[in-house]
Scaffold this motif. Sequence first.
Motif, mmCIF file in Angstrom:
data_model
loop_
_atom_site.group_PDB
_atom_site.id
_atom_site.type_symbol
_atom_site.label_atom_id
_atom_site.label_comp_id
_atom_site.label_asym_id
_atom_site.label_seq_id
_atom_site.Cartn_x
_atom_site.Cartn_y
_atom_site.Cartn_z
ATOM 1 N N PHE A 68 1.946 -5.577 3.668
ATOM 2 C CA PHE A 68 1.260 -6.413 4.528
ATOM 3 C C PHE A 68 1.741 -7.973 4.286
ATOM 4 O O PHE A 68 1.447 -8.478 3.562
ATOM 5 C CB PHE A 68 -0.131 -6.313 4.344
ATOM 6 C CG PHE A 68 -0.566 -4.815 4.292
ATOM 7 C CD1 PHE A 68 -1.156 -4.417 5.667
ATOM 8 C CD2 PHE A 68 -0.695 -3.882 3.281
ATOM 9 C CE1 PHE A 68 -1.668 -3.021 5.798
ATOM 10 C CE2 PHE A 68 -1.163 -2.558 3.243
ATOM 11 C CZ PHE A 68 -1.513 -2.319 4.861
ATOM 12 N N HIS A 127 -3.436 1.691 15.423
ATOM 13 C CA HIS A 127 -2.561 2.677 14.892
ATOM 14 C C HIS A 127 -3.392 3.578 13.965
ATOM 15 O O HIS A 127 -4.437 3.374 13.494
ATOM 16 C CB HIS A 127 -1.403 2.111 14.547
ATOM 17 C CG HIS A 127 -1.503 1.265 13.292
ATOM 18 N ND1 HIS A 127 -2.031 -0.045 13.204
ATOM 19 C CD2 HIS A 127 -1.334 1.510 11.877
ATOM 20 C CE1 HIS A 127 -2.075 -0.443 12.035
ATOM 21 N NE2 HIS A 127 -1.828 0.149 11.240
ATOM 22 N N LEU A 186 2.707 8.701 12.201
ATOM 23 C CA LEU A 186 2.168 7.440 12.591
ATOM 24 C C LEU A 186 2.191 7.318 14.117
ATOM 25 O O LEU A 186 3.028 7.845 14.899
ATOM 26 C CB LEU A 186 3.112 6.458 12.075
ATOM 27 C CG LEU A 186 3.043 4.932 12.638
ATOM 28 C CD1 LEU A 186 1.556 4.430 12.271
ATOM 29 C CD2 LEU A 186 3.769 3.896 11.776
ATOM 30 N N TYR A 227 -0.144 11.375 2.496
ATOM 31 C CA TYR A 227 -0.824 12.515 3.078
ATOM 32 C C TYR A 227 -0.272 13.844 2.690
ATOM 33 O O TYR A 227 0.686 14.361 3.105
ATOM 34 C CB TYR A 227 -0.665 12.123 4.855
ATOM 35 C CG TYR A 227 -0.860 10.693 5.167
ATOM 36 C CD1 TYR A 227 -1.855 10.126 5.492
ATOM 37 C CD2 TYR A 227 0.223 9.953 5.060
ATOM 38 C CE1 TYR A 227 -2.174 8.939 5.971
ATOM 39 C CE2 TYR A 227 0.089 8.374 5.360
ATOM 40 C CZ TYR A 227 -1.000 7.898 6.116
ATOM 41 O OH TYR A 227 -1.266 6.850 6.007
ATOM 42 N N ASP A 282 -4.134 -3.740 11.490
ATOM 43 C CA ASP A 282 -3.876 -4.436 10.123
ATOM 44 C C ASP A 282 -4.329 -5.802 10.075
ATOM 45 O O ASP A 282 -4.344 -6.680 11.186
ATOM 46 C CB ASP A 282 -2.522 -4.406 9.759
ATOM 47 C CG ASP A 282 -2.212 -2.991 9.404
ATOM 48 O OD1 ASP A 282 -2.913 -2.017 9.053
ATOM 49 O OD2 ASP A 282 -0.965 -2.637 9.321
ATOM 50 N N SER A 323 4.280 7.024 3.014
ATOM 51 C CA SER A 323 4.742 5.791 3.620
ATOM 52 C C SER A 323 4.377 4.585 2.916
ATOM 53 O O SER A 323 3.397 4.861 2.029
ATOM 54 C CB SER A 323 4.008 5.420 4.930
ATOM 55 O OG SER A 323 2.655 5.328 4.793
ATOM 56 N N ARG A 345 3.442 13.969 3.591
ATOM 57 C CA ARG A 345 4.056 12.619 4.100
ATOM 58 C C ARG A 345 3.730 11.443 3.366
ATOM 59 O O ARG A 345 2.809 11.215 2.722
ATOM 60 C CB ARG A 345 3.336 12.470 5.551
ATOM 61 C CG ARG A 345 3.839 11.183 6.197
ATOM 62 C CD ARG A 345 3.449 10.971 7.948
ATOM 63 N NE ARG A 345 4.124 9.901 8.313
ATOM 64 C CZ ARG A 345 3.505 8.738 8.495
ATOM 65 N NH1 ARG A 345 2.211 8.713 7.916
ATOM 66 N NH2 ARG A 345 4.155 7.810 8.855
ATOM 67 N N ALA A 380 3.455 0.361 2.930
ATOM 68 C CA ALA A 380 3.186 -0.561 4.059
ATOM 69 C C ALA A 380 2.919 -1.827 3.080
ATOM 70 O O ALA A 380 2.369 -1.926 1.955
ATOM 71 C CB ALA A 380 1.738 -0.430 4.507
ATOM 72 N N ASN A 406 0.981 5.055 0.665
ATOM 73 C CA ASN A 406 0.085 5.944 1.183
ATOM 74 C C ASN A 406 0.718 7.389 1.266
ATOM 75 O O ASN A 406 1.963 7.774 1.209
ATOM 76 C CB ASN A 406 -0.024 5.706 2.919
ATOM 77 C CG ASN A 406 -0.314 4.428 3.195
ATOM 78 O OD1 ASN A 406 -1.491 3.848 2.688
ATOM 79 N ND2 ASN A 406 0.207 3.446 3.912
ATOM 80 N N HIS A 448 -7.105 1.929 13.219
ATOM 81 C CA HIS A 448 -7.372 0.714 12.705
ATOM 82 C C HIS A 448 -6.206 -0.476 13.023
ATOM 83 O O HIS A 448 -5.098 0.058 13.446
ATOM 84 C CB HIS A 448 -7.488 0.683 11.305
ATOM 85 C CG HIS A 448 -5.822 0.820 10.593
ATOM 86 N ND1 HIS A 448 -5.709 2.063 10.405
ATOM 87 C CD2 HIS A 448 -5.099 0.178 10.070
ATOM 88 C CE1 HIS A 448 -4.575 2.208 9.805
ATOM 89 N NE2 HIS A 448 -4.175 0.971 9.433
ATOM 90 N N ALA A 463 -2.560 7.231 11.325
ATOM 91 C CA ALA A 463 -1.781 8.512 10.828
ATOM 92 C C ALA A 463 -2.518 9.860 10.821
ATOM 93 O O ALA A 463 -3.551 10.010 10.601
ATOM 94 C CB ALA A 463 -1.332 7.935 9.357
ATOM 95 N N ASN A 482 0.766 -1.207 0.016
ATOM 96 C CA ASN A 482 0.039 0.012 0.057
ATOM 97 C C ASN A 482 0.931 1.050 -0.095
ATOM 98 O O ASN A 482 1.717 1.496 1.142
ATOM 99 C CB ASN A 482 -0.675 0.148 1.284
ATOM 100 C CG ASN A 482 -2.237 0.088 0.990
ATOM 101 O OD1 ASN A 482 -2.831 -0.164 -0.099
ATOM 102 N ND2 ASN A 482 -3.058 0.637 1.907
ATOM 103 N N LEU A 514 6.561 -1.245 7.370
ATOM 104 C CA LEU A 514 6.206 0.169 6.982
ATOM 105 C C LEU A 514 7.407 0.926 6.750
ATOM 106 O O LEU A 514 8.375 0.961 7.706
ATOM 107 C CB LEU A 514 5.261 0.747 8.064
ATOM 108 C CG LEU A 514 4.529 2.000 7.431
ATOM 109 C CD1 LEU A 514 3.421 2.043 6.821
ATOM 110 C CD2 LEU A 514 4.772 3.228 8.581
ATOM 111 N N LEU A 551 -5.103 8.948 8.411
ATOM 112 C CA LEU A 551 -5.706 7.604 8.429
ATOM 113 C C LEU A 551 -6.214 7.066 9.539
ATOM 114 O O LEU A 551 -5.655 6.888 10.504
ATOM 115 C CB LEU A 551 -4.710 6.506 7.652
ATOM 116 C CG LEU A 551 -5.007 5.171 7.443
ATOM 117 C CD1 LEU A 551 -6.300 5.006 6.120
ATOM 118 C CD2 LEU A 551 -3.832 4.386 6.891
HETATM 119 O O1 LIG Z 1 1.271 5.820 7.147
HETATM 120 C C1 LIG Z 1 1.276 5.220 8.218
HETATM 121 O O2 LIG Z 1 2.244 5.559 8.837
HETATM 122 C C2 LIG Z 1 0.440 4.131 8.399
HETATM 123 C C3 LIG Z 1 -0.104 3.396 7.303
HETATM 124 C C4 LIG Z 1 -1.014 2.335 7.471
HETATM 125 O O3 LIG Z 1 -1.394 2.143 8.670
HETATM 126 C C5 LIG Z 1 -1.340 1.197 6.811
HETATM 127 O O4 LIG Z 1 -1.051 1.437 5.617
HETATM 128 O O5 LIG Z 1 -1.981 0.324 7.128
#
Ligand SMILES: O=C(O)CCC(=O)C(=O)O
Length: 350
Positions: free
Chosen positions: A301, A286, A246, A214, A231, A297, A295, A299, A212, A229, A288, A210, A238, A226
């Motif tokens: 999974f 967690h 985060l 922001y 995962d 990131s 920002r 991820a 991400n 939630h 964001a 993923n 990450l 975000l």
């Molecule tokens: O961007 C982040 O720090 C968290 C991203 C996240 O929690 C996710 O992709 O599940």
Amino acid sequence: MSSTLSDAFRGKRLNLQHKLLDFTSLKELPDLYTWTEPDEYPAGQSLASESVPVIDLDGPTAVNVNLIGHACKTWGVFQVINHGIPTALLHNAMCTSRSLFTLPNEQKLKVARSPDAFEGYGFARISSFFSKLMWYEGFTNVGSPLDHFCQLWPQDYNMHCNVVEEYKKEMKKLAERLMCLILRSLGTTREDIKWAGLNGDFKDHPSPLNFNYYPACPDPDRAMGLAAHTDSSLFTILCQNSVSGLQVLREGTGWVTVPPVSDALVVNVGDMLHILSNGLYPSVLHRAVATRKNRLSIAYFYGLPSDLQISPLENLVGPSQPPLYRSISWSEYLRMKAKHFNKALSFVRV
Ligand SMILES: O=C(O)CCC(=O)C(=O)O
Ligand SMILES: C=C1C[C@]23C[C@@]1(O)CC[C@H]2[C@@]12CCC[C@@](C)(C(=O)O1)[C@H]2[C@@H]3C(=O)O
Ligand SMILES: [Fe+2]
């Protein structure tokens, strides 16, 4: 990605009918993005003694196992350094991500995630559980990124494909290594676990990626990047850029920021490891937060073969400690998550 995994999100309508915003031109927060969900959790006090563990993977393995086990049990999150993933690759993956999100909206919309699809570009997948939108754009990739990347970058797709393929290859290696350490910390080995494969190789692990984004937010205190939630993965690896955002929920403390550490990767426990460890390693809530700077990131999974049934590890259950969760496959769990969101785990509890 097997069809069973993508089926999990079939029929889960996302708010894609909302017009995409040109985040860069906004000086004020539009009403649709003004976060009104009550925050049930207090902000954390940043005590020096209470920071997310940083684990050096170059250290002696026996130490790592104990440190990792302790971090999983008490924090549900830790950062790893000296993890073996080349700095240049992390940098290139971030550049690909930045390049994707800074494309014109018309271009990004060519790969928009359709309501029933698993992959592509769009709002936060969890948007359907909230009345307001998050200050967020995302892109999910599962198999080969080629089709989508050809549409995004008709000229440069090859370079971006190579970066993402290499990134996933390296992440898989790291995830397998971490999984061995985590299993050892739980008193078992991957040789003891049938699904780990006869040669000890974890086979057919669909592991979505993923991206991400922001965007810089004019009023971050009233927006959400975000929402909170857990995962569904075994765990998530990450990579975050140098902008902090985060946060993890720490019992008794509240939200604690996971500070960006140069070249470090954040590892957080997901719901499947929660089940596998019979609740010993709880998946961590967690979120964001929105920030004034852009920002990014990425991820990874780390999942499970989609239809494989897993249940709490045998060595963790017995007459005095019955299994707390029934057996379930990742694809079934993803379907529950798509329906019940943060309550999904409670539906697996026996
Ligand atoms: O961007 C982040 O720090 C968290 C991203 C996240 O929690 C996710 O992709 O599940
Ligand atoms: C396999 C996946 C896990 C995930 C859904 C996804 O298809 C890829 C995105 C993941 C994510 C990221 C934000 C939070 C989350 C709950 C969501 O809705 O999409 C997770 C999903 C998950 O872990 O269940
Ligand atoms: Fe997450």
